[in-house]
Motif scaffolding. Structure first.
Motif, short mmCIF file in Angstrom:
data_model
loop_
_atom_site.label_atom_id
_atom_site.label_comp_id
_atom_site.label_asym_id
_atom_site.label_seq_id
_atom_site.Cartn_x
_atom_site.Cartn_y
_atom_site.Cartn_z
N ALA A 133 -17.70 94.16 5.74
CA ALA A 133 -17.64 94.48 4.30
C ALA A 133 -18.92 94.03 3.60
CB ALA A 133 -16.42 93.81 3.66
N LEU A 134 -19.42 92.86 4.01
CA LEU A 134 -20.65 92.35 3.42
C LEU A 134 -21.80 93.35 3.63
CD1 LEU A 134 -21.50 89.82 1.91
CD2 LEU A 134 -22.02 88.73 4.12
N GLY A 135 -21.83 93.95 4.81
CA GLY A 135 -22.85 94.97 5.08
C GLY A 135 -22.72 96.15 4.12
N HIS A 136 -21.47 96.63 3.94
CA HIS A 136 -21.25 97.74 2.99
C HIS A 136 -21.65 97.32 1.57
CE1 HIS A 136 -19.24 100.76 5.49
NE2 HIS A 136 -18.50 99.80 6.04
N MET A 137 -21.33 96.08 1.21
CA MET A 137 -21.63 95.61 -0.16
C MET A 137 -23.14 95.55 -0.37
SD MET A 137 -18.68 92.67 -0.33
CE MET A 137 -19.02 92.03 -1.95
N GLU A 138 -23.86 95.07 0.63
CA GLU A 138 -25.33 94.98 0.50
C GLU A 138 -25.94 96.38 0.44
OE1 GLU A 138 -26.19 92.35 3.73
OE2 GLU A 138 -25.69 90.57 2.54
N ARG A 139 -25.38 97.30 1.20
CA ARG A 139 -25.90 98.67 1.23
C ARG A 139 -25.66 99.39 -0.09
NH1 ARG A 139 -23.15 103.11 2.21
NH2 ARG A 139 -21.32 101.98 2.95
N THR A 140 -24.47 99.17 -0.69
CA THR A 140 -24.08 99.97 -1.86
C THR A 140 -24.25 99.24 -3.19
OG1 THR A 140 -21.82 99.11 -1.68
CG2 THR A 140 -22.29 101.19 -0.53
N GLY A 141 -24.36 97.90 -3.15
CA GLY A 141 -24.39 97.14 -4.40
C GLY A 141 -23.02 96.90 -5.01
N LYS A 200 -17.47 83.92 0.89
CA LYS A 200 -18.55 84.57 1.66
C LYS A 200 -19.00 85.87 0.98
CE LYS A 200 -17.53 86.72 5.60
NZ LYS A 200 -17.05 86.82 6.99
N LEU A 201 -18.02 86.61 0.44
CA LEU A 201 -18.32 87.91 -0.19
C LEU A 201 -18.75 87.76 -1.66
CD1 LEU A 201 -15.48 90.20 1.27
CD2 LEU A 201 -17.76 89.75 2.21
N GLY A 202 -18.88 86.52 -2.12
CA GLY A 202 -19.33 86.30 -3.50
C GLY A 202 -18.31 86.73 -4.53
N GLY A 203 -17.03 86.61 -4.20
CA GLY A 203 -15.95 87.03 -5.12
C GLY A 203 -16.07 86.35 -6.48
N ALA A 204 -15.79 87.12 -7.54
CA ALA A 204 -15.85 86.55 -8.89
C ALA A 204 -14.59 85.77 -9.21
CB ALA A 204 -16.07 87.67 -9.90
N ASN A 205 -13.50 86.03 -8.46
CA ASN A 205 -12.21 85.38 -8.71
C ASN A 205 -11.44 85.32 -7.40
OD1 ASN A 205 -12.08 85.73 -11.91
ND2 ASN A 205 -12.73 87.66 -11.03
N TYR A 206 -10.38 84.50 -7.40
CA TYR A 206 -9.42 84.50 -6.30
C TYR A 206 -8.02 84.54 -6.94
CZ TYR A 206 -6.78 83.38 -2.17
OH TYR A 206 -5.88 83.46 -1.14
N VAL A 207 -7.19 85.50 -6.50
CA VAL A 207 -5.88 85.73 -7.14
C VAL A 207 -4.73 85.22 -6.29
CG1 VAL A 207 -4.25 87.58 -7.78
CG2 VAL A 207 -6.59 87.64 -8.64
N MET A 208 -3.73 84.67 -6.96
CA MET A 208 -2.49 84.25 -6.28
C MET A 208 -1.32 84.94 -6.99
SD MET A 208 -3.51 80.23 -5.93
CE MET A 208 -4.33 80.18 -7.52
N TRP A 209 -0.71 85.90 -6.28
CA TRP A 209 0.47 86.56 -6.81
C TRP A 209 1.68 86.08 -6.00
CZ3 TRP A 209 3.33 90.84 -4.40
CH2 TRP A 209 4.46 91.16 -5.16
N GLY A 210 2.63 85.46 -6.66
CA GLY A 210 3.75 84.83 -5.97
C GLY A 210 4.98 85.72 -5.89
N GLY A 211 4.83 86.85 -5.20
CA GLY A 211 5.93 87.81 -5.14
C GLY A 211 7.19 87.30 -4.47
N ARG A 212 7.03 86.33 -3.57
CA ARG A 212 8.24 85.74 -2.94
C ARG A 212 8.46 84.31 -3.40
NH1 ARG A 212 10.74 90.18 -0.49
NH2 ARG A 212 9.10 91.42 0.42
#
Ligand code: XLS
Ligand code: NI
Ligand code: NI
Length: 443
Positions: free
Chosen positions: A128-136, A181-193
Motif C-alpha cells: 500500500a505504501l508503494g501505491h501511496m507514494e506512486r499516487t500521492g 507506517k502509512l502516515g495515518g492522520a487518525n486511528y479509529v476504534m469502533w466498538g460494534g461488539r
C-alpha cells in the motif's frame, strides 16, 4: 493506473453545476479557494476499503451480487489481496480524492497463526505504501476489525475472557503500527461488539472498566511508537449488538472523563449512527465540538423509514448543510475529514456505480460546504445568535456566570425591580427560509 475500472478511463473532471455529464463533478472543484483553504483541504475526503472493495454485496438473505473478482475464495489470498489493492488505488486515483481508510482484515487475509497474519498485514501495507507514494493518496485512518471473527462475538475489549482481550490488544498493536507506517492522520476504534445482548449474562460496570483499560493501552502504544495521529472512538448505539457502550458523543465524553482520557481521544461521528441514537447529525457534531472531542466524520446516511445502518451516500444538501455549518462553526477539521463509509445498494452492480455513488456524495458535501461557508462568512445566523444571547454579555449576566449571585440575590433583585421580561421570538421559520435562500443561491 490499473485496469479494472476501464469504463472510466480518465480522472473525474470538474465541469460545474450546469454539466449533465454523470461522470463529472458539478460542485467539487478541488482547487477552488473558499476562505483560507481549497475545497479539497476543507473536506479532506476519503474512500473506504471495506464496503467498496471487500464487500461482495451479500445480505442476511442472499449472496453477493457485485463484480469483485478478487473475492473468489479459490484464489491465492495474497495475490487476491494485491489485485483488490490495485483496483482500490485505481478507483481512488480516478475519483481524485486525497485519502482512503482501511481495516486490517479488509486489506490482509485471515489465516494461519497470529504471526503469519501479522506478516501478511506487514507485507500488504508495504505494498500500500508503494501505491501511496506512486499516487500521492494518503491515509485518513486505519482501524482493526474487532467485530468480525467469531472469537469477538462477546466483545473484544469487553469480552468476559481476558485471553480474547489479549488477542484484541495484539491485533490493535499490529494495526496501530501499520497505520503509523502509512502516515495515518487518525486511528479509529469502533466498538460494534463492545456492548451486550442481555444484561442477564453481563457485568456491565466490569466491562466498561475493561474498555477503559484497553483504550489506555492503545494510548500508551500510540506514544511508544510515536504515532502522531488522533485516536478516535466511533459512536453507534446499536447494531450489531443490542446495546453498544459507545452510544453517542455525550456518552463517550462521560466515559473518557471517567477514565481520564479526554485529552487523548476524540470522536468519529457517522451520520446514520447519529440518527440511530435518536439525534440529528448536526446535534452530534455540536455536542462533540462543545465538549472539545470533535474529530472526524463518516458521511454515510440512513433511510428515514429503516431502523438500521443502511450506509447510503449522502444526497441531500438540505440535511447536510446545517451539520456542515456546525463543523465550520467549530473551526473545521484538524486531522479528520469526510470519509465515505458507504455501501452501494445490492442491485447497483455495474463497476461505474461505485463512481456514481461517490461523485453524488462528494458533490452533496461540496455544495453543503459552500452553503454553510457562505452563511458563516455573512454571519447570517451568528448575528441573530449574538442578539439572542446579548444579555449574557451585560454586567448582571456575567456576574451570574461568575458565580457571584445566589438564588436569594436574584429573588431580591426580581422583587425590587418586579422583573418580568417579555418573551422574544425564536424566529425558527425565518431562519429555515434563510438557509433555503443560501441553498438556492450558492454557486
Ligand atoms: C459500522 C461502522 C464501521 C466503522 C469502522 O457501522 O461504521 O464501518 O466505521 O469499523
Ligand atoms: Ni456505520
Ligand atoms: Ni463508520
Amino acid at each position: 493506473m490499473a485496469d479494472f475500472f476501464t469504463a472510466v478511463p480518465e480522472p473525474i473532471p470538474f465541469e460545474g453545476p450546469d454539466s449533465d455529464n454523470p461522470l463529472a463533478f458539478r460542485w467539487y472543484d478541488r482547487d477552488r479557494v473558499v476562505g483560507d483553504k481549497t475545497l479539497a483541504e476543507h473536506l479532506r475526503l476519503a474512500v473506504c476499503y471495506w464496503h467498496s472493495f471487500n464487500w461482495p454485496g451479500n445480505d442476511v438473505f442472499g449472496d453477493g451480487t457485485f463484480d469483485r473478482p478478487w473475492l473468489d475464495p479459490s484464489l491465492d489470498p495474497m495475490a487476491a489481496a494485491r489485485t483488490k489493492m490495485a483496483a482500490a488505488f485505481e478507483f481512488v486515483e480516478k475519483l481524485g480524492v486525497p485519502f482512503f481508510s482501511f481495516h486490517d482484515h479488509d486489506m490482509a487475509p485471515y489465516g494461519g497463526s497470529f504471526a503469519e497474519e501479522r506478516a501478511a498485514l506487514d507485507a500488504l501495507t508495504d505494498e500500500a505504501l508503494g501505491h501511496m507514494e506512486r499516487t500521492g493518496i494518503k491515509l485518513l485512518w486505519g482501524t482493526a476489525r474487532l467485530f468480525h471473527h467469531p472469537r469477538y462475538m462477546a466483545g473484544a475489549a469487553t469480552n468476559p475472557d481476558p485471553e480474547v482481550f489479549a488477542r484484541a490488544a495484539a491485533q490493535v498493536a499490529n494495526c496501530l503500527d501499520v497505520t503509523h507506517k502509512l502516515g495515518g492522520a487518525n486511528y479509529v476504534m469502533w466498538g460494534g461488539r463492545e456492548g451486550y445482548e442481555t444484561l442477564l449474562n453481563t457485568d456491565m460496570s466490569r466491562e466498561l472498566d475493561q474498555l477503559g483499560r484497553f483504550i489506555h493501552m492503545v494510548v500508551e502504544h500510540k506514544h511508544t511508537i510515536g504515532f502522531e495521529g488522533t485516536l478516535l472512538i466511533e459512536p453507534k448505539p446499536q447494531e450489531p449488538t443490542k446495546h453498544q457502550y459507545d452510544y453517542d458523543s455525550a456518552t463517550i465524553y462521560g466515559f473518557l472523563e471517567r477514565h481520564d482520557l479526554v485529552d487523548e481521544v476524540k470522536v468519529n461521528i457517522e451520520v446514520n449512527h447519529a440518527t440511530l441514537s435518536g439525534h440529528d447529525f448536526a446535534h452530534e457534531i455540536a455536542t462533540a465540538v462543545g465538549l472539545g472531542i470533535f474529530g472526524s466524520v463518516d458521511a454515510n446516511r440512513g433511510d428515514d423509514r429503516l431502523g438500521w445502518d443502511t450506509d447510503q451516500f449522502p444526497n441531500s444538501v438540505d440535511s447536510m448543510a446545517p451539520a456542515v455549518y456546525e463543523i465550520i462553526r467549530g473551526g473545521g477539521f484538524e486531522t479528520g475529514g469526510f470519509m465515505f463509509d458507504t455501501k452501494l445498494r445490492r442491485m447497483s452492480i455495474d463497476r461505474t456505480d461505485l463512481f456514481h455513488g461517490h461523485i453524488g456524495g462528494i458533490d452533496t458535501l461540496a455544495r453543503a460546504f459552500l452553503v454553510a461557508h457562505a452563511m458563516w462568512e455573512d454571519r447570517a445566523l451568528e448575528s441573530l445568535r449574538d442578539d439572542r444571547y446579548a444579555g449574557w454579555s451585560g454586567a448582571e449576566g456575567q456576574a451570574i456566570m461568575r458565580g457571584e449571585r445566589s438564588l436569594d440575590d436574584l429573588r431580591d433583585r426580581v422583587t425590587a425591580e418586579d422583573l418580568d421580561p417579555a418573551p422574544v421570538s425564536g424566529a425558527q421559520e425565518a431562519l429555515e427560509t434563510l438557509v433555503n435562500r443560501y441553498i438556492e443561491r450558492v454557486r
